[in-house]
Design a protein around this motif. Structure first.
Motif, PDB file in Angstrom:
ATOM      1  N   ALA A 133      74.718  -2.728 -17.832  1.00 25.14           N
ATOM      2  CA  ALA A 133      75.207  -3.724 -18.199  1.00 25.14           C
ATOM      3  C   ALA A 133      75.786  -5.317 -18.009  1.00 25.14           C
ATOM      4  O   ALA A 133      76.564  -5.134 -16.819  1.00 25.14           O
ATOM      5  CB  ALA A 133      76.681  -3.059 -18.320  1.00 25.14           C
ATOM      6  N   GLU A 134      75.129  -6.199 -18.598  1.00 23.04           N
ATOM      7  CA  GLU A 134      75.568  -7.466 -18.412  1.00 23.04           C
ATOM      8  C   GLU A 134      75.078  -7.809 -16.740  1.00 23.04           C
ATOM      9  O   GLU A 134      75.956  -7.944 -16.145  1.00 23.04           O
ATOM     10  CB  GLU A 134      76.707  -8.114 -18.646  1.00 23.04           C
ATOM     11  CG  GLU A 134      76.902  -7.704 -20.264  1.00 23.04           C
ATOM     12  CD  GLU A 134      78.365  -7.570 -19.568  1.00 23.04           C
ATOM     13  OE1 GLU A 134      79.353  -8.585 -18.904  1.00 23.04           O
ATOM     14  OE2 GLU A 134      78.940  -8.385 -21.064  1.00 23.04           O
ATOM     15  N   GLY A 135      73.943  -7.113 -16.567  1.00 24.09           N
ATOM     16  CA  GLY A 135      73.769  -7.300 -14.768  1.00 24.09           C
ATOM     17  C   GLY A 135      74.018  -6.864 -13.748  1.00 24.09           C
ATOM     18  O   GLY A 135      74.021  -6.187 -12.496  1.00 24.09           O
ATOM     19  N   ARG A 136      75.489  -5.993 -13.912  1.00 27.19           N
ATOM     20  CA  ARG A 136      75.770  -4.396 -13.293  1.00 27.19           C
ATOM     21  C   ARG A 136      74.986  -3.020 -13.751  1.00 27.19           C
ATOM     22  O   ARG A 136      74.970  -3.096 -15.116  1.00 27.19           O
ATOM     23  CB  ARG A 136      77.050  -4.913 -13.500  1.00 27.19           C
ATOM     24  CG  ARG A 136      78.226  -5.654 -12.833  1.00 27.19           C
ATOM     25  CD  ARG A 136      79.354  -5.773 -12.994  1.00 27.19           C
ATOM     26  NE  ARG A 136      79.960  -4.498 -11.982  1.00 27.19           N
ATOM     27  CZ  ARG A 136      81.008  -4.750 -12.501  1.00 27.19           C
ATOM     28  NH1 ARG A 136      81.883  -5.108 -13.212  1.00 27.19           N
ATOM     29  NH2 ARG A 136      81.894  -3.704 -11.763  1.00 27.19           N
ATOM     30  N   GLN A 137      75.720  -2.175 -12.529  1.00 27.58           N
ATOM     31  CA  GLN A 137      75.071  -1.034 -13.187  1.00 27.58           C
ATOM     32  C   GLN A 137      76.210   0.143 -13.636  1.00 27.58           C
ATOM     33  O   GLN A 137      76.781  -0.768 -12.628  1.00 27.58           O
ATOM     34  CB  GLN A 137      74.343   0.273 -11.800  1.00 27.58           C
ATOM     35  CG  GLN A 137      72.777  -0.675 -11.570  1.00 27.58           C
ATOM     36  CD  GLN A 137      72.234   0.203 -10.261  1.00 27.58           C
ATOM     37  OE1 GLN A 137      73.069   1.001  -9.882  1.00 27.58           O
ATOM     38  NE2 GLN A 137      70.835   0.368 -10.675  1.00 27.58           N
ATOM     39  N   ARG A 138      76.375   1.037 -14.314  1.00 28.02           N
ATOM     40  CA  ARG A 138      77.763   1.321 -14.660  1.00 28.02           C
ATOM     41  C   ARG A 138      77.178   2.965 -14.891  1.00 28.02           C
ATOM     42  O   ARG A 138      75.668   3.059 -14.734  1.00 28.02           O
ATOM     43  CB  ARG A 138      77.348   1.466 -15.586  1.00 28.02           C
ATOM     44  CG  ARG A 138      78.573  -0.081 -16.387  1.00 28.02           C
ATOM     45  CD  ARG A 138      79.455  -1.076 -15.362  1.00 28.02           C
ATOM     46  NE  ARG A 138      79.975  -1.877 -15.928  1.00 28.02           N
ATOM     47  CZ  ARG A 138      81.429  -2.274 -16.471  1.00 28.02           C
ATOM     48  NH1 ARG A 138      82.242  -1.112 -16.180  1.00 28.02           N
ATOM     49  NH2 ARG A 138      82.139  -3.595 -16.000  1.00 28.02           N
ATOM     50  N   TYR A 139      78.202   3.385 -14.921  1.00 29.75           N
ATOM     51  CA  TYR A 139      77.144   5.230 -14.771  1.00 29.75           C
ATOM     52  C   TYR A 139      78.095   6.054 -16.273  1.00 29.75           C
ATOM     53  O   TYR A 139      78.336   5.497 -16.884  1.00 29.75           O
ATOM     54  CB  TYR A 139      77.935   5.683 -13.432  1.00 29.75           C
ATOM     55  CG  TYR A 139      77.630   5.560 -12.358  1.00 29.75           C
ATOM     56  CD1 TYR A 139      76.714   5.966 -11.824  1.00 29.75           C
ATOM     57  CD2 TYR A 139      78.201   4.684 -11.506  1.00 29.75           C
ATOM     58  CE1 TYR A 139      76.113   5.471 -10.934  1.00 29.75           C
ATOM     59  CE2 TYR A 139      77.928   3.989 -10.430  1.00 29.75           C
ATOM     60  CZ  TYR A 139      77.304   4.985  -9.865  1.00 29.75           C
ATOM     61  OH  TYR A 139      76.431   4.798  -8.233  1.00 29.75           O
ATOM     62  N   ALA A 140      77.323   6.419 -16.805  1.00 25.03           N
ATOM     63  CA  ALA A 140      77.369   7.171 -18.091  1.00 25.03           C
ATOM     64  C   ALA A 140      76.767   8.531 -17.469  1.00 25.03           C
ATOM     65  O   ALA A 140      75.993   9.812 -16.930  1.00 25.03           O
ATOM     66  CB  ALA A 140      76.370   7.284 -19.178  1.00 25.03           C
ATOM     67  N   GLN A 141      77.601  10.144 -18.002  1.00 23.60           N
ATOM     68  CA  GLN A 141      78.418  11.253 -17.885  1.00 23.60           C
ATOM     69  C   GLN A 141      78.475  12.354 -18.998  1.00 23.60           C
ATOM     70  O   GLN A 141      79.492  11.299 -19.334  1.00 23.60           O
ATOM     71  CB  GLN A 141      78.733  11.673 -16.583  1.00 23.60           C
ATOM     72  CG  GLN A 141      79.328  12.810 -15.894  1.00 23.60           C
ATOM     73  CD  GLN A 141      80.342  13.446 -15.668  1.00 23.60           C
ATOM     74  OE1 GLN A 141      81.574  13.052 -15.878  1.00 23.60           O
ATOM     75  NE2 GLN A 141      80.541  14.843 -15.126  1.00 23.60           N
ATOM     76  N   VAL A 142      77.113  12.684 -19.193  1.00 21.69           N
ATOM     77  CA  VAL A 142      77.417  13.458 -20.947  1.00 21.69           C
ATOM     78  C   VAL A 142      77.208  15.066 -20.544  1.00 21.69           C
ATOM     79  O   VAL A 142      76.392  15.592 -19.618  1.00 21.69           O
ATOM     80  CB  VAL A 142      76.610  12.693 -21.653  1.00 21.69           C
ATOM     81  CG1 VAL A 142      76.656  13.310 -23.121  1.00 21.69           C
ATOM     82  CG2 VAL A 142      76.939  11.258 -21.925  1.00 21.69           C
TER      83      VAL A 142
END
Length: 170
Positions: free
Chosen positions: A83-92
């Motif tokens: 996301a816009e050069g940053r790492q984000r986390y997703a948990q599903v």
């Protein structure tokens, strides 16, 4: 005078008998019309009134309802999303829905391959897209295609839907 009284009583009995017969005919007619009307509204009793026309004309009969069955993936899918050069986390947390129980059994059998493909699908998603309902629906559709592709490669029946039980992005 005795003769006069006897002749007057006979027509009165005849009139009462006629009235009773007419009343019975009206009651029977009302019952018959009620039954015919009920069958007509329900559409399944009288020939030519819409009841069995589909079968007679060769049209397929209406399909019977088959309830869906589900399998829950115990462990969540967790990955990073750019996301816009940053790492984000997703948990599903996911569940799989199918009409055919064999499809769910096949999905459980091939679960390691399916999980791997789903994690890659989730990781390649756009963070901003995952924050919208349309983006999550799109992800569910892509995940469904991925699962069915894996099952097709293995010669197994397809599943009906991929369902999100819990969805977190941060």
């Amino acid at each position: 005078m005795a003769e006069n009284n006897a002749s007057e009583a006979a027509p009165a009995k005849k009139g009462k008998l006629k009235m009773i017969i007419m009343l019975l005919v009206v009651i029977v007619l009302a019952i018959a019309l009620s039954v015919v009307g009920t069958l007509w509204f329900l559409g399944d009793g009288l020939p030519g009134m819409g009841g069995d026309e589909g079968e007679a004309s060769g049209e397929p009969a209406e399909e019977q309802f088959v309830p869906s069955t589900y399998v829950e993936l115990e462990k969540p899918l967790v990955t990073t999303v750019q996301a816009e050069g940053r790492q984000r986390y997703a948990q599903v947390y996911l569940s799989l829905e199918a009409v055919d129980p064999q499809a769910l059994a096949a999905a459980e059998l091939h679960l390691p391959l399916i999980r791997s493909q789903l994690v890659m699908q989730l990781g390649s998603s756009d963070f901003n897209e995952l924050q919208t309902p349309e983006g999550r629906r799109s992800l569910a559709d892509r995940m469904l295609a991925t699962v069915n592709q894996v099952l097709e490669q293995e010669g197994e029946p397809a599943i009906k839907a991929v369902l999100f039980r819990n969805f977190v992005v941060q």
